[in-house]
Design a protein around this motif. Structure first.
Motif, PDB file in Angstrom:
ATOM      1  N   LEU A 190       4.277  79.867   3.388  1.00  0.00           N
ATOM      2  CA  LEU A 190       2.820  80.347   3.343  1.00  0.00           C
ATOM      3  C   LEU A 190       2.839  82.023   2.627  1.00  0.00           C
ATOM      4  CD1 LEU A 190       0.386  78.579   3.858  1.00  0.00           C
ATOM      5  CD2 LEU A 190       0.191  79.881   5.832  1.00  0.00           C
ATOM      6  N   VAL A 199      -2.957  79.440  -0.298  1.00  0.00           N
ATOM      7  CA  VAL A 199      -2.852  79.351   1.132  1.00  0.00           C
ATOM      8  C   VAL A 199      -3.912  78.524   1.901  1.00  0.00           C
ATOM      9  CG1 VAL A 199      -2.907  80.844   3.194  1.00  0.00           C
ATOM     10  CG2 VAL A 199      -1.435  81.762   1.214  1.00  0.00           C
ATOM     11  N   ALA A 242       3.868  76.542   8.836  1.00  0.00           N
ATOM     12  CA  ALA A 242       3.976  76.598   7.480  1.00  0.00           C
ATOM     13  C   ALA A 242       5.380  75.783   7.255  1.00  0.00           C
ATOM     14  CB  ALA A 242       4.121  77.954   6.949  1.00  0.00           C
ATOM     15  N   TYR A 256       6.219  82.698   6.530  1.00  0.00           N
ATOM     16  CA  TYR A 256       4.708  83.366   6.358  1.00  0.00           C
ATOM     17  C   TYR A 256       4.923  84.904   5.929  1.00  0.00           C
ATOM     18  CZ  TYR A 256       3.419  80.180  10.120  1.00  0.00           C
ATOM     19  OH  TYR A 256       3.159  78.888  10.838  1.00  0.00           O
ATOM     20  N   ALA A 306      -0.905  85.858   5.029  1.00  0.00           N
ATOM     21  CA  ALA A 306      -1.090  84.468   5.052  1.00  0.00           C
ATOM     22  C   ALA A 306      -1.416  84.009   6.744  1.00  0.00           C
ATOM     23  CB  ALA A 306       0.229  83.594   4.675  1.00  0.00           C
ATOM     24  N   ALA A 307      -0.507  84.787   7.646  1.00  0.00           N
ATOM     25  CA  ALA A 307      -0.794  84.551   9.144  1.00  0.00           C
ATOM     26  C   ALA A 307      -2.401  84.715   9.706  1.00  0.00           C
ATOM     27  CB  ALA A 307       0.089  85.291   9.842  1.00  0.00           C
ATOM     28  N   THR A 330      -4.476  82.124   8.441  1.00  0.00           N
ATOM     29  CA  THR A 330      -4.653  80.833   9.319  1.00  0.00           C
ATOM     30  C   THR A 330      -5.564  81.015  10.477  1.00  0.00           C
ATOM     31  OG1 THR A 330      -2.255  80.623   8.656  1.00  0.00           O
ATOM     32  CG2 THR A 330      -2.938  79.368  10.509  1.00  0.00           C
ATOM     33  N   PRO A 380      -1.250  80.242  13.900  1.00  0.00           N
ATOM     34  CA  PRO A 380      -0.080  79.730  13.221  1.00  0.00           C
ATOM     35  C   PRO A 380       1.197  80.143  14.193  1.00  0.00           C
ATOM     36  CG  PRO A 380      -0.663  82.164  12.673  1.00  0.00           C
ATOM     37  CD  PRO A 380      -1.772  81.610  13.513  1.00  0.00           C
TER      38      PRO A 380
END
Ligand SMILES: [Zn+2]
Length: 306
Positions: A174, A193, A217, A222, A226-227, A230, A237
């Motif tokens: 991710l 993503v 992911a 990650y 991206a985290a 999420t 995550p």
């Protein structure tokens, strides 16, 4: 190999990235790999309708009635607008925002089913052991695995011993910038993503009638942006404190040894899609000893408050 040093908190928000990377490397996690996760993605998620304008049900002559459901996540366009300018500063298994342990007195077992050409089987022996010992677990399932095993996925979703979680649509690392892990190209931008998370989220919600709370992911990699995405779409995550089966590559004695060390608050990652590996036998050896030692288990959702 596979467990963080005693007392360490490599993924805690106060840990420095460099320190964290060193600890992960020392623990063998960056090299030990999650081989069962290291499979090429395929397919493309179906276009998701923009939910920002989801209408409120409004019977004629009445006040609007808001359906009693979870909050509607931001739309793809909203997420793209909010996150596209952000530059990631971390890349790995324990970046800021990714949960790797809980404050619970219980240990949490998590098992991934990654899907793909070599990843669509089911380790029935492992599931049988969990059921026989009444040990709960959280199962991270990828969209490709669900597609290959729809009946089994529904059966697992209906079993209160288990909690199903989201392991991505195409099983990609991710990333908002196309970083790769284990030779697998990650998602290349914020929109991808979003699709990787929500493509499978939609599948799971529609098939099982319940939206997963947790995401892991593909490859477990990650970046920090991206985290954050999420979290922004309403999922947590999650990675791990203990690598129980090294991507289903550990022989049974090593699985038993690694899993045999776990305790309160730790999250263990293993796989339930590689029945030819040593995972099931390792858990058969380790779990009765852990139970005898007084270690108790819970699903992630029972240990992390809403
Ligand atoms: Zn995986």
């Amino acid at each position: 190999m596979g467990e963080f040093p005693a007392g360490g908190n490599p993924a805690g928000p106060s840990a420095l990235p460099g320190r964290r990377s060193l600890l992960l490397a020392a623990a063998g996690l960056t090299a030990a790999g999650l081989a069962a996760c290291a499979q090429q993605p395929d397919a493309t998620p179906a276009a998701r309708p923009d939910q920002a304008s989801t209408p409120v049900v409004e019977p004629a002559g009445h006040h609007p009635v808001v359906p009693e459901t979870r909050p509607v996540p931001p739309s793809k366009s909203q997420i793209v607008a909010e996150f596209s300018g952000r530059k990631p500063v971390e890349w790995g298994l324990g970046v800021a925002g990714v949960v790797t342990k809980t404050a619970s007195t219980h240990a949490v077992l998590t098992f991934d089913a990654c899907g793909g050409p070599r990843g669509t089987e089911c380790d029935h022996r492992l599931l049988k052991t969990l059921r026989r010992l009444n040990v709960p677990a959280t199962l991270f399932v990828n969209g490709r695995w669900i597609k290959a095993n729809p009946g089994l996925a529904a059966e697992l979703a209906a079993d209160p011993l288990f909690e199903l979680a989201n392991h991505g649509f195409r099983h990609q690392p991710l990333s908002v910038s196309g970083r790769s892990a284990y030779g697998i190209a990650g998602t290349s931008n914020v929109g991808e993503v979003y699709d990787e998370i929500m493509g499978n989220q939609d599948v799971m919600e529609q098939l099982f009638g319940k939206a997963p709370r947790f995401f892991r992911a593909g490859t477990a990699y990650y970046d920090d942006v991206a985290a954050a995405i999420t979290h922004a779409v309403g999922l947590v995550p999650v990675n791990f404190t203990v690598n129980g089966d090294g991507g289903a590559t550990f022989p049974a004695p090593v699985v038993a040894s690694e899993v045999g060390k776990i305790g309160a608050g730790q999250i263990v990652i293993s796989h339930f899609n590689q029945p030819a590996g040593g995972t099931a036998e390792g858990y058969e050896r380790a779990l009765p000893r852990l139970v005898d030692r007084g270690v108790t288990f819970a699903r992630l959702g029972d240990t992390l408050p809403l």
